[in-house]
Write an enzyme that holds these catalytic residues in place. Structure first.
Site: not given
Length: 320
Positions: A155-156, A176, A236, A238, A267, A286
């Site tokens: 994706g982006r 994916s 980076t 989830r 977290e 995070h």
């Protein structure tokens, strides 16, 4: 009487300085919280007297049970334009408007490469030894040029990570569930035949997928077992995309060379969490979204959202 606005998880204490809050200062009192409220009970107690809440990323859940305990809440602002932890139906039922902000792709992309380079060149171990009088050179770096980078999700953010990989001279492949050859060709990377092929052949595997029912637990013990013992995993995105217990076991047993992890199942990470002591881990708290420009966008647009709400014309509304 002024409305009260709570800014959650302002760990660095910068929310009030990263934006100009003066446009709403006459109508709104802003209170930032540096401490994290880990339970619904603590949140309900802390936020009971607030009309507006600004929540940072997808860390604090706002289920219907919590929203129902916040009688004064009228505006909930989430950084970013997507949040899976807000019960939008409950928000509508209780008359709570939900708005978002823009979020830059650059900080998470840059942090991904900080983790890749940190792992490849043993930066933490070498810097610590230099500072503490340890050995002069104790690691042998891994070259990126000519190595294979597997990108899970094109994706982006994944696209930009892939482009940097090509700039380093890496062979880049992606996979994916919905990735097509046409999309891979557009980015100029190879299309892995399967998730298993990507995991088994990658020297570095970087995750850039949104969390959903399809991606939750996508990498479990069986998938991690496919990776080469010399390979590195970077996440980076989830935490729930990777089975945390399986990852801890793989790192402890040396079945992969290392992992760069910015996201965790809880977290902030508790002091006694097993991730804190696991070997071969380069972990960051995070930081993917934490940058000066991103914070200026988050808090600056939060002010805009508040001003528009007060004017009766909410902007950047989130409905699902």
């Amino acid at each position: 009487m002024k409305l009260r606005c709570a800014v959650l998880d302002d760990f660095q204490g910068v929310a009030k300085t990263m934006a100009d809050w003066s446009p709403v200062a006459d109508a709104v009192e802003v209170v930032s919280f540096a401490e994290h409220f880990a339970t619904e009970e603590a949140l309900a107690d802390a936020l009971a007297d607030f009309d507006i809440v600004v929540t940072l990323r997808e860390r604090v859940a706002f289920p219907g049970s919590l929203i129902g305990r916040l009688p004064r809440l009228r505006l909930l602002i989430a950084s970013g334009m997507r949040n899976t932890l807000i019960d939008f139906e409950a928000a509508r039922e209780h008359g709570v408007t939900v708005c978002g902000t823009d979020s830059s792709l650059t900080p998470p992309m840059e942090l991904t490469w900080a983790l890749v380079l940190g792992l490849a060149r043993g930066i933490v171990a070498e810097a610590t030894a230099l500072r503490e009088g340890g050995p002069w050179q104790s690691t042998v770096g891994v070259d990126l040029e000519g190595r294979r980078l597997g990108v899970l999700g094109l994706g982006r953010i994944g696209r930009r990570v892939a482009e940097i990989g090509k700039a380093f001279g890496m062979e880049v492949v992606a996979w994916s569930q919905n990735l097509t050859k046409e999309r891979a060709d557009e980015v100029g990377v190879g299309l892995a035949a399967s998730k298993e092929e990507l995991l088994g052949s990658g020297d570095f595997v970087s995750i850039h997928l949104a969390l959903s029912d399809r991606t939750r637990g996508l990498l479990g013990a069986a998938e991690l077992a496919l990776m080469k013992p010399t390979a590195y995993l970077i996440n980076t995105s989830r935490a729930a995309i990777v089975d945390q217990d399986a990852l801890i076991a793989a790192l402890r047993e040396g079945r992969i060379a290392g992992a760069g992890i910015d996201v965790f199942d809880v977290e902030p990470l508790p002091a006694d969490h097993p991730m804190r002591g696991v070997p071969r881990l380069l972990g960051t708290p995070h930081l993917g979204y934490v940058s000066e420009n991103n914070y200026r966008t988050y808090y600056g647009q939060a002010v805009e959202d508040i001003a528009a709400f007060l004017a009766g014309e909410p902007i950047r509304r989130l409905t699902a």
